[in-house]
Scaffold this motif. Sequence first.
Motif, PDB file in Angstrom:
ATOM      1  N   LEU A 151      -0.353  11.845   5.552  1.00  0.00           N
ATOM      2  CA  LEU A 151      -0.172  10.412   4.882  1.00  0.00           C
ATOM      3  C   LEU A 151      -1.575   9.980   5.443  1.00  0.00           C
ATOM      4  N   ALA A 177      -5.155  10.079  -4.710  1.00  0.00           N
ATOM      5  CA  ALA A 177      -4.329   8.822  -5.391  1.00  0.00           C
ATOM      6  C   ALA A 177      -3.245   8.425  -4.282  1.00  0.00           C
ATOM      7  N   ASP A 178      -2.936   9.141  -3.623  1.00  0.00           N
ATOM      8  CA  ASP A 178      -1.541   8.630  -2.399  1.00  0.00           C
ATOM      9  C   ASP A 178      -2.278   8.095  -1.390  1.00  0.00           C
ATOM     10  N   ALA A 179      -3.537   8.046  -1.360  1.00  0.00           N
ATOM     11  CA  ALA A 179      -4.120   7.390   0.022  1.00  0.00           C
ATOM     12  C   ALA A 179      -3.839   5.698  -0.168  1.00  0.00           C
ATOM     13  N   GLN A 180      -3.182   5.433   0.771  1.00  0.00           N
ATOM     14  CA  GLN A 180      -2.723   4.024   0.890  1.00  0.00           C
ATOM     15  C   GLN A 180      -3.961   3.033   1.335  1.00  0.00           C
ATOM     16  N   THR A 181      -4.204   1.971   0.464  1.00  0.00           N
ATOM     17  CA  THR A 181      -5.211   1.122   0.867  1.00  0.00           C
ATOM     18  C   THR A 181      -4.758  -0.133   1.855  1.00  0.00           C
TER      19      THR A 181
ATOM     20  N   MET B  91      -6.397   7.916 -12.840  1.00  0.00           N
ATOM     21  CA  MET B  91      -6.605   7.204 -11.311  1.00  0.00           C
ATOM     22  C   MET B  91      -7.203   5.778 -11.465  1.00  0.00           C
ATOM     23  N   GLN B  93      -9.656   3.891  -9.515  1.00  0.00           N
ATOM     24  CA  GLN B  93     -10.518   3.984  -8.274  1.00  0.00           C
ATOM     25  C   GLN B  93     -12.077   3.398  -8.772  1.00  0.00           C
ATOM     26  N   PRO B  94     -12.173   1.978  -8.971  1.00  0.00           N
ATOM     27  CA  PRO B  94     -13.415   1.376  -9.688  1.00  0.00           C
ATOM     28  C   PRO B  94     -14.668   1.320  -8.764  1.00  0.00           C
ATOM     29  N   LYS B 100     -13.045   5.073 -11.610  1.00  0.00           N
ATOM     30  CA  LYS B 100     -12.278   5.392 -12.497  1.00  0.00           C
ATOM     31  C   LYS B 100     -11.110   4.307 -12.842  1.00  0.00           C
ATOM     32  N   THR B 178       9.199   9.568   2.869  1.00  0.00           N
ATOM     33  CA  THR B 178       7.895   9.975   3.287  1.00  0.00           C
ATOM     34  C   THR B 178       7.028   8.662   3.739  1.00  0.00           C
ATOM     35  N   PHE B 179       7.119   7.717   2.893  1.00  0.00           N
ATOM     36  CA  PHE B 179       6.176   6.695   2.766  1.00  0.00           C
ATOM     37  C   PHE B 179       7.033   5.482   3.502  1.00  0.00           C
ATOM     38  N   LEU B 181       5.925   2.446   3.508  1.00  0.00           N
ATOM     39  CA  LEU B 181       5.766   1.210   2.790  1.00  0.00           C
ATOM     40  C   LEU B 181       5.909   1.945   1.137  1.00  0.00           C
ATOM     41  N   LEU B 259       1.837  -6.938  -2.547  1.00  0.00           N
ATOM     42  CA  LEU B 259       0.770  -6.549  -1.967  1.00  0.00           C
ATOM     43  C   LEU B 259       0.930  -5.898  -0.252  1.00  0.00           C
ATOM     44  N   GLY B 263       2.471  -0.596   0.067  1.00  0.00           N
ATOM     45  CA  GLY B 263       1.635   0.467   0.526  1.00  0.00           C
ATOM     46  C   GLY B 263       0.293   0.853  -0.220  1.00  0.00           C
ATOM     47  N   ASN B 264       0.182   0.203  -1.478  1.00  0.00           N
ATOM     48  CA  ASN B 264      -0.917  -0.154  -2.283  1.00  0.00           C
ATOM     49  C   ASN B 264      -1.626   1.442  -2.483  1.00  0.00           C
ATOM     50  N   ALA B 265      -0.956   2.514  -2.990  1.00  0.00           N
ATOM     51  CA  ALA B 265      -1.717   3.611  -3.357  1.00  0.00           C
ATOM     52  C   ALA B 265      -1.418   3.813  -4.809  1.00  0.00           C
ATOM     53  N   ALA B 266      -2.532   3.819  -5.633  1.00  0.00           N
ATOM     54  CA  ALA B 266      -2.440   3.707  -6.989  1.00  0.00           C
ATOM     55  C   ALA B 266      -1.999   5.442  -7.524  1.00  0.00           C
ATOM     56  N   GLN B 267      -0.802   5.901  -7.301  1.00  0.00           N
ATOM     57  CA  GLN B 267      -0.771   6.936  -7.875  1.00  0.00           C
ATOM     58  C   GLN B 267       0.311   7.070  -9.055  1.00  0.00           C
ATOM     59  N   SER B 275       4.736   5.331  -2.561  1.00  0.00           N
ATOM     60  CA  SER B 275       3.909   4.188  -2.276  1.00  0.00           C
ATOM     61  C   SER B 275       3.059   3.926  -3.741  1.00  0.00           C
ATOM     62  N   ARG B 277       0.856   0.879  -6.512  1.00  0.00           N
ATOM     63  CA  ARG B 277      -0.034  -0.015  -6.516  1.00  0.00           C
ATOM     64  C   ARG B 277       0.192  -0.952  -7.754  1.00  0.00           C
TER      65      ARG B 277
END
Lengths: 300, 331
Positions: A151, A177-181, B91, B93-94, B100, B178-179, B181, B259, B263-267, B275, B277
């Motif tokens: 994770l 993409a699954d990296a949590q920010t 994705m 990811q600016p 992206k 798994t996550f 959050l 927010l 968990g804020n993962a843009a998947q 998780s 976003r």
Amino acid sequence: MNTRRILAVAAAWTMGAAGLAGPLLAAETITVKGSDTMVILGQRWAEEYMKANKDVTIQVTGGGSGTGIAALINGTTTLANSSRPIKAEEKEAAKKNGSDVIEFKTAMDALAVVVNADNPINHLTMQQIGKIYTGYINNWKQVGGPDKRILRYTRESNSGTYVFFKEHVLNNRDYAADAQTMPGTSAVAEAVSKDAAGIGFGGVAYFADNPKLRILKIAKDDKSEPISPLLTGGKINFEVVWSQTYPISRYLYVYSAGQPKGAAKAYLDWILGPVGQQIVEKIEYVPMPGHAGSERTAAN
Amino acid sequence: MSASPEIEEPVHAAPRREEAGPAPRRRRGRLMEFLIESFLLVNGFVAIAAISLIFLFLFKEGIQAFRTIPASHFLQGRELDFDNVPQTVMMWQPVGQNPKYSLVPLLLGSFLVALPATMIATLFGVACGVYLAEVAGKRTREVIKPSIELLAGVPSVVIGFFCLATLATLLQNTLHTTFRLNAMVGAIGVSLVIVPVIATMTDDALRAVPAYLREGAHALGANRWETITRVVVPAGASGLVAAILLGMGRALGETMIVLMATGNAAQVTLNPFDSVRTMTATIAAELGAVPQGGEQYRALFLVGSILFTITFLINLVAEIAVARMRKRLAL
């Protein structure tokens, strides 16, 4: 719209300047713009310097390393802070505008990579970390750990640390993409300390005292010795950062357009001198080689 | 707090008009009345003007994103993989050498939180509203209704913190996700915010159902359950739809809880235990730190425009549903 905004800002500044003109008629103003990583450092420098030199005003703003260098090229700032070296095309652009950019290495910084203390892993290579964060390695088993999905925790994209890590460890590839920010390095520390399969990164100081985290030793490649950024006592090991044998070390730069003159030169000399370097150490960055404080010398 | 004025209007409209009828009044009274009426009218138009201006401002900034970013990049971008083979990726990811801007993960994230939240809140909110309108005695009602409204007053940052600190761990320990959050943690938090919306609106909608329908059902020998399920709820169905849709609009717009808790993962995922976003979290986290007028700034405004359009459409449908119910019940 833009011209109007500029006019409004200009008007506001003129009025402000008029108000200040009386007491500070003789004052020289230095503007410093750039790296967000360096904002706190820059502001601390400015505060201390202004305390000792009442006739100088220093304004420090962030916006990012690129923003600062762009402002330097356009001549809208005296100095630019940057947590990355200037690019060749930026140097060219400055030359076209009539000045050679001069570089000053003012401090150093090391990023630690951490895992949960329950994770048996204690060292990784740069390539393994890059593959983990870009999503090519997804299970701890692949790097000799337990059979658990990795994770990944990262920072918000406005963080200088996010960008530095992306450039130097991920070789400019995207984070998986699954990296949590996370909103800050302390949030990364909190998340990894709760998450047995987690991995995170950030300034060494944020992780050093947390017993639920392990700061990894990092090797440049398969053949190199893994290096820890810490001394046995838990303090940052300045030597490995200075020699950059610890692979995720970086310089923090200040750039000036042409040789700095007058107040700016005095200010830069002060930053690179003992007082400026002590401030670097106080806010837990790494001072430039040869400037370690007394405490550090005793620890060595 | 409740949206009752709109729905109860047909019931009360007639007597109100009589009051204001042709009874003799003094000039001053009329003037006062005129002034008050104009004041209310202006206020009504201020709302319209505000919405139009927000629309204009958002779209003016958002549309400019297309000046530098090709439209296809809002769907997918290209990236070299570890063996330097180009891959298409969706994705967001600016920041980076090759930014992206795919909106797909953000849209999925928003709905992955809003839909489960609406479902959970519908379950509890509608049940609660039906109970309040049809079953509860006056006393019980007087205790329960304000309590529900109080729940709506809990600051969302408090709910977010509760989700982050307590609920997430609890959920992970029971469901072994798994996550820690994930979208579901956010959805449960958001559902706490919209249960009051749905419950009070359901209550209002059902109370607007005229008494003669219930009396008629009883007269035909229906028991209370049958009256509720076969007469009252169908009669107020459009009102219920409106309640649920407004709740969903609110869920899509909720920011602080998602927010903090998702968990804020843009998947790109359809799993509510991943998780995610959301659009709101993206704007909240990124807008404060991007240079004004830059590419990412405009892209974020585009995200805002899209979010606004979606919630606007949802609210519009809800309004239409309410209008339809009013028309049906005012037979």
